[in-house]
Write an enzyme that holds these catalytic residues in place. Structure first.
Site, PDB file in Angstrom:
ATOM      1  N   ASN A 222       0.891  -1.169  -0.043  1.00  0.00           N
ATOM      2  CA  ASN A 222      -0.094   0.107   0.018  1.00  0.00           C
ATOM      3  C   ASN A 222       0.919   1.326   0.044  1.00  0.00           C
ATOM      4  O   ASN A 222       1.620   1.618   1.198  1.00  0.00           O
ATOM      5  CB  ASN A 222      -0.925  -0.039   1.318  1.00  0.00           C
ATOM      6  N   TRP A 223       1.265   1.858  -1.049  1.00  0.00           N
ATOM      7  CA  TRP A 223       2.064   3.075  -1.344  1.00  0.00           C
ATOM      8  C   TRP A 223       1.626   4.315  -0.731  1.00  0.00           C
ATOM      9  O   TRP A 223       2.111   5.214  -0.477  1.00  0.00           O
ATOM     10  CB  TRP A 223       2.305   3.195  -2.752  1.00  0.00           C
ATOM     11  N   LYS A 224       0.300   4.324  -0.490  1.00  0.00           N
ATOM     12  CA  LYS A 224      -0.423   5.603  -0.005  1.00  0.00           C
ATOM     13  C   LYS A 224      -0.193   6.733  -0.935  1.00  0.00           C
ATOM     14  O   LYS A 224       0.000   6.571  -1.995  1.00  0.00           O
ATOM     15  CB  LYS A 224       0.077   5.691   1.775  1.00  0.00           C
TER      16      LYS A 224
ATOM     17  N   HIS B  14      -9.571   1.379   4.487  1.00  0.00           N
ATOM     18  CA  HIS B  14      -8.512   1.401   5.154  1.00  0.00           C
ATOM     19  C   HIS B  14      -8.691   2.409   6.404  1.00  0.00           C
ATOM     20  O   HIS B  14      -9.356   3.314   6.248  1.00  0.00           O
ATOM     21  CB  HIS B  14      -7.229   2.122   3.972  1.00  0.00           C
TER      22      HIS B  14
ATOM     23  N   GLU C 253      -7.125   4.862   7.525  1.00  0.00           N
ATOM     24  CA  GLU C 253      -6.864   6.244   7.039  1.00  0.00           C
ATOM     25  C   GLU C 253      -8.054   6.815   6.282  1.00  0.00           C
ATOM     26  O   GLU C 253      -8.644   7.988   6.459  1.00  0.00           O
ATOM     27  CB  GLU C 253      -5.564   6.241   6.232  1.00  0.00           C
TER      28      GLU C 253
ATOM     29  N   GLU D 183      -5.625  -4.672  10.306  1.00  0.00           N
ATOM     30  CA  GLU D 183      -4.745  -3.906  10.483  1.00  0.00           C
ATOM     31  C   GLU D 183      -4.985  -3.006  11.885  1.00  0.00           C
ATOM     32  O   GLU D 183      -5.585  -2.146  11.747  1.00  0.00           O
ATOM     33  CB  GLU D 183      -4.607  -2.853   9.238  1.00  0.00           C
TER      34      GLU D 183
ATOM     35  N   GLY E  55       2.077   2.446  10.541  1.00  0.00           N
ATOM     36  CA  GLY E  55       3.275   3.615  10.404  1.00  0.00           C
ATOM     37  C   GLY E  55       3.751   3.747  11.838  1.00  0.00           C
ATOM     38  O   GLY E  55       4.363   4.862  11.968  1.00  0.00           O
TER      39      GLY E  55
ATOM     40  N   SER F 213       3.064  -1.915  10.266  1.00  0.00           N
ATOM     41  CA  SER F 213       4.594  -1.994  10.215  1.00  0.00           C
ATOM     42  C   SER F 213       5.307  -3.089  10.297  1.00  0.00           C
ATOM     43  O   SER F 213       5.984  -3.814  10.718  1.00  0.00           O
ATOM     44  CB  SER F 213       4.861  -1.370  11.800  1.00  0.00           C
TER      45      SER F 213
ATOM     46  N   GLY G 276       2.539  -0.976   4.204  1.00  0.00           N
ATOM     47  CA  GLY G 276       2.736   0.126   3.837  1.00  0.00           C
ATOM     48  C   GLY G 276       4.309   0.707   3.549  1.00  0.00           C
ATOM     49  O   GLY G 276       4.797   0.525   2.551  1.00  0.00           O
ATOM     50  N   GLY G 277       4.965   1.450   4.727  1.00  0.00           N
ATOM     51  CA  GLY G 277       6.121   2.199   4.390  1.00  0.00           C
ATOM     52  C   GLY G 277       7.074   1.106   3.917  1.00  0.00           C
ATOM     53  O   GLY G 277       7.731   1.381   2.922  1.00  0.00           O
TER      54      GLY G 277
HETATM   55  P1  PGA Z   1       2.741   0.544   7.550  1.00  0.00           P
HETATM   56  O1  PGA Z   1       1.091   0.531   6.829  1.00  0.00           O
HETATM   57  O2  PGA Z   1       3.176  -0.937   7.095  1.00  0.00           O
HETATM   58  O3  PGA Z   1       3.408   1.619   7.190  1.00  0.00           O
HETATM   59  O4  PGA Z   1       2.275   0.626   9.052  1.00  0.00           O
HETATM   60  C1  PGA Z   1       0.251  -0.609   6.726  1.00  0.00           C
HETATM   61  C2  PGA Z   1      -0.942   0.277   6.042  1.00  0.00           C
HETATM   62  O5  PGA Z   1      -1.437   1.189   6.392  1.00  0.00           O
HETATM   63  O6  PGA Z   1      -1.671  -0.589   5.262  1.00  0.00           O
END
Ligand code: PGA
Length: 253
Positions: free
Chosen positions: A9-11, A95, A97, A167, A173, A212, A233-234
């Site tokens: 997930n590149w956001k 998600h 977010e 999640e 994050g 994470s 994500g990251g």
């Molecule tokens: P993260 O994000 O790996 O940076 O914690 C995961 C996500 O929000 O899908």
């Protein structure tokens, strides 16, 4: 047997030019990815680049969000058909977010799940509790409410096509991963809920952990019986790190 899935997930990261560079590296490093389904979910503006670069490869492309209507006066939104037409095969829905920063609720996520399936996209449905909810001991109740809401009206046949990502919001994050045992405990609960709702279909739905995930913790997560992969994500923005996550399979399951 559930085929493992590692999804990035590149956001809101990666311009189209940066996407070209990162995917060039991933195509080389993941040329022999083995029996893992690899998905990248770039932002909307990089989807065309990603779909054209990855056509014919084993790496699939997904959106990070979509609207539930087919078309019309919805400024700033994109439809399932638009994602599908580009070559996307899946889409992240609900998600945390989107829920926390943009006010998406379970009813909206439910409409998106139905619209994605109708268009032939695989929904990657995200659920998970906040830190406050975990501390109050209501993690299972929160996940159940999100599942009931997001999956209302879905048949077992349709449910079989879902990917679910658990999640925990406190792990996203933050560098704070759930322990493999904590993640297994909630994901085992999600599978039990699926069994109650859809019977044996529960055995075919892939359930991912997200929050994470890194090269250094993926192996322990993947060793758990109900964890079928990760939403990353990251760490998905770094080709070396993401490749090592996809390669968890060298470890014993
Ligand atoms: P993260 O994000 O790996 O940076 O914690 C995961 C996500 O929000 O899908």
């Amino acid at each position: 047997m559930r085929r493992p899935v590692i999804a990035g997930n590149w956001k809101m990261n990666m311009t189209a030019s940066e996407t070209r560079v990162l995917l060039g590296q991933l195509k080389a490093s993941l040329a022999a990815a083995g029996d893992v389904e690899v998905i990248v979910c770039p932002p909307f503006t990089s989807l065309a680049e990603a779909c054209s670069q990855l056509r014919g490869t084993a790496i699939a492309v997904g959106g990070q969000n979509m609207h539930w209507e087919e078309k019309g006066a919805f400024t700033g939104e994109v439809s399932a058909a638009m994602l599908k037409d580009l070559g996307c095969t899946c889409v992240i829905l609900g998600h945390s977010e989107r829920r926390i920063l943009f006010g998406e609720d379970d009813a909206m996520v439910n409409k998106k799940v139905h619209a994605a399936l109708a268009a032939g996209l695989t929904p990657i449905l995200c659920i998970g509790e906040t830190l406050e909810q975990r501390e109050q001991g209501v993690t299972q109740a929160v996940c159940r409410r999100q599942l009931e809401g997001a999956l209302a009206g879905l048949t077992a046949g349709a449910a079989a096509r879902l990917i679910i990502a658990y999640e925990p919001v406190w792990a996203i994050g933050t560098g704070r991963t759930a322990t493999p045992q904590d993640a297994q405990s909630v994901i085992g609960y999600v599978r039990a809920w699926l069994r109650e709702a859809y019977g044996d279909t529960a055995d075919t739905v892939r359930i991912l952990y997200g929050g994470s995930v890194k090269a250094s913790n993926i192996d322990g997560l993947m060793a758990q019986p109900d964890i079928d992969g990760a939403l990353v994500g990251g760490a998905s923005l770094d080709a070396g790190e993401f490749t090592r996550i996809v390669r968890f399979e060298v470890q014993d399951r």
